[in-house]
Write a protein that holds these residues in place. Sequence first.
Motif, PDB file in Angstrom:
ATOM      1  N   THR A 128     -11.530  14.643   1.760  1.00 17.75           N
ATOM      2  CA  THR A 128     -10.324  14.077   2.346  1.00 17.75           C
ATOM      3  C   THR A 128      -9.097  14.891   1.968  1.00 17.75           C
ATOM      4  OG1 THR A 128     -11.286  11.869   2.304  1.00 17.75           O
ATOM      5  CG2 THR A 128      -8.887  11.994   2.499  1.00 17.75           C
ATOM      6  N   LEU A 129      -9.011  15.252   0.699  1.00 17.07           N
ATOM      7  CA  LEU A 129      -7.898  16.062   0.225  1.00 17.07           C
ATOM      8  C   LEU A 129      -7.870  17.420   0.924  1.00 17.07           C
ATOM      9  CD1 LEU A 129      -5.603  15.911  -1.860  1.00 17.07           C
ATOM     10  CD2 LEU A 129      -7.153  16.971  -3.491  1.00 17.07           C
ATOM     11  N   THR A 130      -9.037  18.031   1.062  1.00 16.68           N
ATOM     12  CA  THR A 130      -9.126  19.320   1.747  1.00 16.68           C
ATOM     13  C   THR A 130      -8.720  19.186   3.211  1.00 16.68           C
ATOM     14  OG1 THR A 130     -10.884  20.034   0.256  1.00 16.68           O
ATOM     15  CG2 THR A 130     -10.685  21.220   2.327  1.00 16.68           C
ATOM     16  N   ALA A 131      -9.191  18.135   3.874  1.00 14.34           N
ATOM     17  CA  ALA A 131      -8.839  17.918   5.277  1.00 14.34           C
ATOM     18  C   ALA A 131      -7.331  17.745   5.444  1.00 14.34           C
ATOM     19  CB  ALA A 131      -9.581  16.698   5.822  1.00 14.34           C
ATOM     20  N   GLN A 132      -6.699  17.015   4.532  1.00 13.08           N
ATOM     21  CA  GLN A 132      -5.248  16.830   4.606  1.00 13.08           C
ATOM     22  C   GLN A 132      -4.515  18.146   4.390  1.00 13.08           C
ATOM     23  OE1 GLN A 132      -4.306  13.734   1.815  1.00 13.08           O
ATOM     24  NE2 GLN A 132      -5.142  12.123   3.104  1.00 13.08           N
ATOM     25  N   ALA A 143       3.854  25.686  13.666  1.00 11.38           N
ATOM     26  CA  ALA A 143       5.322  25.652  13.708  1.00 11.38           C
ATOM     27  C   ALA A 143       5.915  27.055  13.700  1.00 11.38           C
ATOM     28  CB  ALA A 143       5.863  24.839  12.527  1.00 11.38           C
ATOM     29  N   ARG A 144       5.197  27.992  13.123  1.00 15.42           N
ATOM     30  CA  ARG A 144       5.668  29.391  13.068  1.00 15.42           C
ATOM     31  C   ARG A 144       5.035  30.244  14.166  1.00 15.42           C
ATOM     32  NH1 ARG A 144       5.206  30.020   6.528  1.00 15.42           N
ATOM     33  NH2 ARG A 144       6.900  28.589   6.044  1.00 15.42           N
ATOM     34  N   ASP A 145       4.473  29.595  15.177  1.00  9.61           N
ATOM     35  CA  ASP A 145       3.807  30.283  16.284  1.00  9.61           C
ATOM     36  C   ASP A 145       2.664  31.167  15.820  1.00  9.61           C
ATOM     37  OD1 ASP A 145       4.682  29.393  18.682  1.00  9.61           O
ATOM     38  OD2 ASP A 145       6.239  30.899  18.952  1.00  9.61           O
ATOM     39  N   ARG A 146       1.929  30.706  14.813  1.00 12.42           N
ATOM     40  CA  ARG A 146       0.819  31.478  14.256  1.00 12.42           C
ATOM     41  C   ARG A 146      -0.482  30.673  14.309  1.00 12.42           C
ATOM     42  NH1 ARG A 146       2.225  36.744  12.834  1.00 12.42           N
ATOM     43  NH2 ARG A 146       0.535  36.613  11.354  1.00 12.42           N
ATOM     44  N   GLY A 147      -0.588  29.765  15.265  1.00 16.64           N
ATOM     45  CA  GLY A 147      -1.771  28.925  15.389  1.00 16.64           C
ATOM     46  C   GLY A 147      -3.045  29.720  15.608  1.00 16.64           C
ATOM     47  N   ALA A 148      -2.967  30.800  16.387  1.00 16.05           N
ATOM     48  CA  ALA A 148      -4.158  31.623  16.637  1.00 16.05           C
ATOM     49  C   ALA A 148      -4.649  32.268  15.342  1.00 16.05           C
ATOM     50  CB  ALA A 148      -3.853  32.687  17.677  1.00 16.05           C
ATOM     51  N   LEU A 149      -3.725  32.710  14.509  1.00 14.79           N
ATOM     52  CA  LEU A 149      -4.114  33.304  13.229  1.00 14.79           C
ATOM     53  C   LEU A 149      -4.791  32.266  12.340  1.00 14.79           C
ATOM     54  CD1 LEU A 149      -4.165  35.627  11.208  1.00 14.79           C
ATOM     55  CD2 LEU A 149      -1.843  34.963  10.507  1.00 14.79           C
ATOM     56  N   TYR A 150      -4.251  31.062  12.320  1.00 15.23           N
ATOM     57  CA  TYR A 150      -4.879  29.982  11.553  1.00 15.23           C
ATOM     58  C   TYR A 150      -6.317  29.767  12.016  1.00 15.23           C
ATOM     59  CZ  TYR A 150      -6.075  25.358   9.867  1.00 15.23           C
ATOM     60  OH  TYR A 150      -6.735  24.301   9.282  1.00 15.23           O
ATOM     61  N   ASP A 151      -6.501  29.712  13.347  1.00 16.48           N
ATOM     62  CA  ASP A 151      -7.844  29.496  13.887  1.00 16.48           C
ATOM     63  C   ASP A 151      -8.803  30.612  13.477  1.00 16.48           C
ATOM     64  OD1 ASP A 151      -7.038  27.133  15.071  1.00 16.48           O
ATOM     65  OD2 ASP A 151      -6.548  28.089  16.986  1.00 16.48           O
ATOM     66  N   GLN A 152      -8.310  31.833  13.350  1.00 16.91           N
ATOM     67  CA  GLN A 152      -9.152  32.954  12.913  1.00 16.91           C
ATOM     68  C   GLN A 152      -9.475  32.849  11.421  1.00 16.91           C
ATOM     69  OE1 GLN A 152      -6.783  36.337  14.004  1.00 16.91           O
ATOM     70  NE2 GLN A 152      -7.640  36.434  16.085  1.00 16.91           N
ATOM     71  N   LEU A 153      -8.518  32.359  10.629  1.00 16.71           N
ATOM     72  CA  LEU A 153      -8.707  32.275   9.182  1.00 16.71           C
ATOM     73  C   LEU A 153      -9.494  31.036   8.739  1.00 16.71           C
ATOM     74  CD1 LEU A 153      -5.172  33.386   7.966  1.00 16.71           C
ATOM     75  CD2 LEU A 153      -7.286  34.730   7.933  1.00 16.71           C
ATOM     76  N   LEU A 154      -9.494  30.014   9.552  1.00 13.37           N
ATOM     77  CA  LEU A 154     -10.132  28.752   9.179  1.00 13.37           C
ATOM     78  C   LEU A 154     -11.588  28.915   8.737  1.00 13.37           C
ATOM     79  CD1 LEU A 154      -9.815  25.718   8.820  1.00 13.37           C
ATOM     80  CD2 LEU A 154     -10.498  25.454  11.216  1.00 13.37           C
ATOM     81  N   PRO A 155     -12.428  29.690   9.444  1.00  9.93           N
ATOM     82  CA  PRO A 155     -13.809  29.834   8.964  1.00  9.93           C
ATOM     83  C   PRO A 155     -13.899  30.425   7.554  1.00  9.93           C
ATOM     84  CG  PRO A 155     -13.623  30.602  11.223  1.00  9.93           C
ATOM     85  CD  PRO A 155     -12.228  30.335  10.735  1.00  9.93           C
ATOM     86  N   LEU A 156     -12.964  31.279   7.201  1.00  8.63           N
ATOM     87  CA  LEU A 156     -12.966  31.839   5.851  1.00  8.63           C
ATOM     88  C   LEU A 156     -12.641  30.788   4.800  1.00  8.63           C
ATOM     89  CD1 LEU A 156     -11.056  35.172   6.564  1.00  8.63           C
ATOM     90  CD2 LEU A 156     -13.523  34.888   6.231  1.00  8.63           C
ATOM     91  N   LEU A 157     -11.822  29.828   5.189  1.00 12.21           N
ATOM     92  CA  LEU A 157     -11.421  28.777   4.250  1.00 12.21           C
ATOM     93  C   LEU A 157     -12.457  27.668   4.117  1.00 12.21           C
ATOM     94  CD1 LEU A 157      -7.693  28.388   5.335  1.00 12.21           C
ATOM     95  CD2 LEU A 157      -8.539  29.486   3.255  1.00 12.21           C
TER      96      LEU A 157
END
Length: 164
Positions: A128-132, A143-157
């Motif tokens: 739950t903490l990780t999801a939050q 908010a910083r117009d970097r949503g695509a970068l987040y989506d690319q980094l998410l599998p690494l996290l």
Amino acid sequence: MADFPSTQWHLVRGTALSQDDRRAAFGALVEAYRPAILAYLRARVGVGDAEDLLQSFLASSYEHAWFARADPEFGSFRGFLLVMLKRHVGHWREKRSLTTEVIDDESTGLTDADADPERAFDARFLMTLTAQALAQLRKTYVARDRGALYDQLLPLLTSPPERG
């Protein structure tokens, strides 16, 4: 939908007075505006949550003397009230999205029926903490117009390490 009543500015100003006068003025405003506020909330969050949200909005309004901040020189009380309601609903939705993340046993790796209850609790808490944290991080990236970068980094996290 219920209509907003005509503004009684003497009551709005009364919410900034002494405790007794404030209570009476606030009560009169609530009596006048409650049907319209409730109709607005029902249209935004549904019937099930509208009453609870109404109570939290009114409690916060009284506690923080929000109504006393309205000023006829800056616009109508109705406009002021709608802005406050939109903010309250937004905060409620944000808080709710962070606290109602559904975490199942498979995602925590706790599919064994004989799992230690403390370990299961700890695992769910950590998930739950990780999801939050991930939700907040995504919000920051978007908010910083970097949503695509987040989506690319998410599998690494979110994937387990290859070794170690």
